[in-house]
Write a protein that holds these residues in place. Structure first.
Motif, PDB file in Angstrom:
ATOM      1  N   PRO A  43       0.832  -1.207   0.000  1.00  0.00           N
ATOM      2  CA  PRO A  43       0.000   0.000   0.000  1.00  0.00           C
ATOM      3  C   PRO A  43       0.867   1.259   0.000  1.00  0.00           C
ATOM      4  O   PRO A  43       1.824   1.364   0.775  1.00  0.00           O
ATOM      5  CB  PRO A  43      -0.816  -0.118   1.279  1.00  0.00           C
ATOM      6  CG  PRO A  43      -0.804  -1.570   1.616  1.00  0.00           C
ATOM      7  CD  PRO A  43       0.536  -2.057   1.163  1.00  0.00           C
ATOM      8  N   THR A  96      -3.952   6.952  18.006  1.00  0.00           N
ATOM      9  CA  THR A  96      -3.054   5.790  17.945  1.00  0.00           C
ATOM     10  C   THR A  96      -2.391   5.616  16.583  1.00  0.00           C
ATOM     11  O   THR A  96      -1.424   4.876  16.478  1.00  0.00           O
ATOM     12  CB  THR A  96      -3.797   4.473  18.255  1.00  0.00           C
ATOM     13  OG1 THR A  96      -4.744   4.219  17.210  1.00  0.00           O
ATOM     14  CG2 THR A  96      -4.497   4.548  19.606  1.00  0.00           C
ATOM     15  N   LYS A  98      -3.684   4.021  14.289  1.00  0.00           N
ATOM     16  CA  LYS A  98      -4.229   2.779  13.745  1.00  0.00           C
ATOM     17  C   LYS A  98      -5.102   3.084  12.529  1.00  0.00           C
ATOM     18  O   LYS A  98      -5.875   4.041  12.532  1.00  0.00           O
ATOM     19  CB  LYS A  98      -5.049   2.106  14.843  1.00  0.00           C
ATOM     20  CG  LYS A  98      -5.975   1.000  14.400  1.00  0.00           C
ATOM     21  CD  LYS A  98      -6.763   0.509  15.621  1.00  0.00           C
ATOM     22  CE  LYS A  98      -7.878  -0.416  15.236  1.00  0.00           C
ATOM     23  NZ  LYS A  98      -8.625  -0.889  16.424  1.00  0.00           N
ATOM     24  N   LEU A  99      -4.977   2.262  11.495  1.00  0.00           N
ATOM     25  CA  LEU A  99      -5.807   2.398  10.301  1.00  0.00           C
ATOM     26  C   LEU A  99      -6.770   1.218  10.207  1.00  0.00           C
ATOM     27  O   LEU A  99      -6.355   0.065  10.321  1.00  0.00           O
ATOM     28  CB  LEU A  99      -4.937   2.437   9.042  1.00  0.00           C
ATOM     29  CG  LEU A  99      -4.033   3.661   8.883  1.00  0.00           C
ATOM     30  CD1 LEU A  99      -3.083   3.466   7.702  1.00  0.00           C
ATOM     31  CD2 LEU A  99      -4.851   4.925   8.687  1.00  0.00           C
ATOM     32  N   PHE A 101      -9.011  -0.419   7.492  1.00  0.00           N
ATOM     33  CA  PHE A 101      -9.123  -0.364   6.046  1.00  0.00           C
ATOM     34  C   PHE A 101     -10.493  -0.823   5.558  1.00  0.00           C
ATOM     35  O   PHE A 101     -11.109  -1.729   6.139  1.00  0.00           O
ATOM     36  CB  PHE A 101      -8.061  -1.254   5.393  1.00  0.00           C
ATOM     37  CG  PHE A 101      -6.689  -0.638   5.383  1.00  0.00           C
ATOM     38  CD1 PHE A 101      -5.839  -0.790   6.467  1.00  0.00           C
ATOM     39  CD2 PHE A 101      -6.256   0.088   4.293  1.00  0.00           C
ATOM     40  CE1 PHE A 101      -4.576  -0.216   6.458  1.00  0.00           C
ATOM     41  CE2 PHE A 101      -4.994   0.665   4.265  1.00  0.00           C
ATOM     42  CZ  PHE A 101      -4.153   0.516   5.358  1.00  0.00           C
TER      43      PHE A 101
ATOM     44  N   TYR B  33       3.833  -0.652  13.080  1.00  0.00           N
ATOM     45  CA  TYR B  33       2.659  -1.522  13.036  1.00  0.00           C
ATOM     46  C   TYR B  33       2.983  -2.816  12.302  1.00  0.00           C
ATOM     47  O   TYR B  33       3.870  -2.861  11.444  1.00  0.00           O
ATOM     48  CB  TYR B  33       1.508  -0.857  12.261  1.00  0.00           C
ATOM     49  CG  TYR B  33       1.243   0.582  12.586  1.00  0.00           C
ATOM     50  CD1 TYR B  33       1.986   1.595  11.986  1.00  0.00           C
ATOM     51  CD2 TYR B  33       0.233   0.942  13.484  1.00  0.00           C
ATOM     52  CE1 TYR B  33       1.747   2.927  12.269  1.00  0.00           C
ATOM     53  CE2 TYR B  33      -0.015   2.278  13.776  1.00  0.00           C
ATOM     54  CZ  TYR B  33       0.743   3.264  13.163  1.00  0.00           C
ATOM     55  OH  TYR B  33       0.495   4.587  13.454  1.00  0.00           O
ATOM     56  N   TYR B  35       0.529  -5.332   9.957  1.00  0.00           N
ATOM     57  CA  TYR B  35      -0.761  -5.587   9.332  1.00  0.00           C
ATOM     58  C   TYR B  35      -0.709  -6.941   8.636  1.00  0.00           C
ATOM     59  O   TYR B  35       0.332  -7.347   8.135  1.00  0.00           O
ATOM     60  CB  TYR B  35      -1.091  -4.532   8.278  1.00  0.00           C
ATOM     61  CG  TYR B  35      -1.507  -3.193   8.835  1.00  0.00           C
ATOM     62  CD1 TYR B  35      -0.559  -2.236   9.181  1.00  0.00           C
ATOM     63  CD2 TYR B  35      -2.849  -2.883   9.016  1.00  0.00           C
ATOM     64  CE1 TYR B  35      -0.936  -1.006   9.692  1.00  0.00           C
ATOM     65  CE2 TYR B  35      -3.241  -1.651   9.527  1.00  0.00           C
ATOM     66  CZ  TYR B  35      -2.284  -0.716   9.855  1.00  0.00           C
ATOM     67  OH  TYR B  35      -2.674   0.501  10.364  1.00  0.00           O
ATOM     68  N   ILE B  45      -5.099  -4.617  10.992  1.00  0.00           N
ATOM     69  CA  ILE B  45      -4.008  -4.350  11.908  1.00  0.00           C
ATOM     70  C   ILE B  45      -3.889  -5.484  12.914  1.00  0.00           C
ATOM     71  O   ILE B  45      -4.881  -6.065  13.353  1.00  0.00           O
ATOM     72  CB  ILE B  45      -4.190  -2.999  12.626  1.00  0.00           C
ATOM     73  CG1 ILE B  45      -2.908  -2.634  13.390  1.00  0.00           C
ATOM     74  CG2 ILE B  45      -5.406  -3.010  13.543  1.00  0.00           C
ATOM     75  CD1 ILE B  45      -2.805  -1.191  13.759  1.00  0.00           C
ATOM     76  N   ILE B  56      -1.386  -1.353  20.724  1.00  0.00           N
ATOM     77  CA  ILE B  56      -2.531  -2.030  20.107  1.00  0.00           C
ATOM     78  C   ILE B  56      -2.206  -3.506  19.950  1.00  0.00           C
ATOM     79  O   ILE B  56      -1.159  -3.864  19.431  1.00  0.00           O
ATOM     80  CB  ILE B  56      -2.867  -1.447  18.714  1.00  0.00           C
ATOM     81  CG1 ILE B  56      -3.341  -0.006  18.827  1.00  0.00           C
ATOM     82  CG2 ILE B  56      -3.930  -2.297  18.010  1.00  0.00           C
ATOM     83  CD1 ILE B  56      -3.546   0.665  17.482  1.00  0.00           C
ATOM     84  N   PHE B  90       2.540  -7.079   6.459  1.00  0.00           N
ATOM     85  CA  PHE B  90       3.156  -5.788   6.170  1.00  0.00           C
ATOM     86  C   PHE B  90       3.522  -5.094   7.472  1.00  0.00           C
ATOM     87  O   PHE B  90       2.701  -4.971   8.385  1.00  0.00           O
ATOM     88  CB  PHE B  90       2.178  -4.883   5.409  1.00  0.00           C
ATOM     89  CG  PHE B  90       1.986  -5.255   3.976  1.00  0.00           C
ATOM     90  CD1 PHE B  90       0.848  -5.935   3.573  1.00  0.00           C
ATOM     91  CD2 PHE B  90       2.932  -4.899   3.020  1.00  0.00           C
ATOM     92  CE1 PHE B  90       0.655  -6.275   2.245  1.00  0.00           C
ATOM     93  CE2 PHE B  90       2.749  -5.238   1.685  1.00  0.00           C
ATOM     94  CZ  PHE B  90       1.603  -5.925   1.301  1.00  0.00           C
ATOM     95  N   SER B  94       4.557   5.282  11.100  1.00  0.00           N
ATOM     96  CA  SER B  94       3.982   6.609  10.901  1.00  0.00           C
ATOM     97  C   SER B  94       4.209   7.447  12.150  1.00  0.00           C
ATOM     98  O   SER B  94       4.562   6.929  13.215  1.00  0.00           O
ATOM     99  CB  SER B  94       2.482   6.524  10.615  1.00  0.00           C
ATOM    100  OG  SER B  94       1.746   6.271  11.795  1.00  0.00           O
TER     101      SER B  94
END
Lengths: 111, 111
Positions: A43, A96, A98-99, A101, B33, B35, B45, B56, B90, B94
């Protein structure tokens, strides 16, 4: 509760045609990000939208954030074969990073 | 210079084995992170670390254990691999509320 719904799942277009993918959330979004993933790739960030009603353009790509901050869209004008890939929207967390999607929309472009 | 690099790119292993994936970022980001992308391209995530602290953990089985020796590194160790663990993993980094940078991905195949 936290899901982001994205449609359509797949889109096949002829080169030169337009393309749009839509994201919807049942809750208000603090921000929404868009990513593109080429086949076999990772991505890659395209844009972040933060403000209600925001519209941003990147060449042939137009991104919109709804007035209620619950939906967003990505529109590509006059698709090219280089636009092929999967486009993801992602709900961003303000504290955070955090994504969450959406399911992604895979775009195929026929030359 | 690769911003987020993860190794290996491909990993084929037998059920029951233990394996590790390494990730490093040179962007100076505070947050990293992991994912997981399944066969339907859905990105979810797994973990997030901020300055070496776990912030997380998305109900991932205990067989998955992340480790962050410093804020530039986040590794993922998987014990007793199962067929269902096959996916693309992945790493990303960030600063909070900004774009995420993804690594190239590790395609894990458990046979």
């Amino acid at each position: 509760g936290q899901q982001v719904m994205q449609i359509p799942q797949y889109q096949h277009v002829q080169e030169g045609e337009d393309f749009t993918t839509y994201c919807n959330s049942s809750t208000t979004l603090s921000n929404i990000q868009w990513y593109k993933q080429r086949p076999g790739g990772h991505p890659v960030f395209l844009i972040q939208l933060v403000k209600s009603g925001e519209v941003k353009k990147q060449k042939r790509l137009t991104f919109q954030f709804g007035e209620a901050k619950k939906n967003s869209s990505l529109h590509i004008t006059a698709t090219q074969t280089t636009d092929v890939g999967t486009y993801f929207c992602a709900k961003g967390s303000s504290n955070t990073g955090k994504l969450i999607f959406g399911q992604g929309t895979t775009l195929q472009v026929k030359p | 210079d690769t911003a987020v690099s993860q190794t290996p790119k491909y990993l084929v292993t037998q059920m029951g084995n233990d394996k590790s994936i390494k990730c490093e970022q040179n962007l100076g980001h505070d947050t990293m992170y992991w994912y997981k992308q399944d066969s339907k391209k859905f990105l979810k995530i797994m973990f997030s670390y901020n300055n070496k602290e776990l912030i997380i953990n998305e109900t991932v089985p205990n067989r998955f254990s992340p480790k962050s020796p410093d804020k530039a590194h986040l590794n993922l160790h998987i014990n007793s691999l199962e067929l269902g663990d096959s996916a693309v993993y992945f790493c990303a980094s960030s600063q909070v509320s900004t774009e995420a940078f993804f690594g190239q991905g590790t395609r894990l195949t458990v046979v």
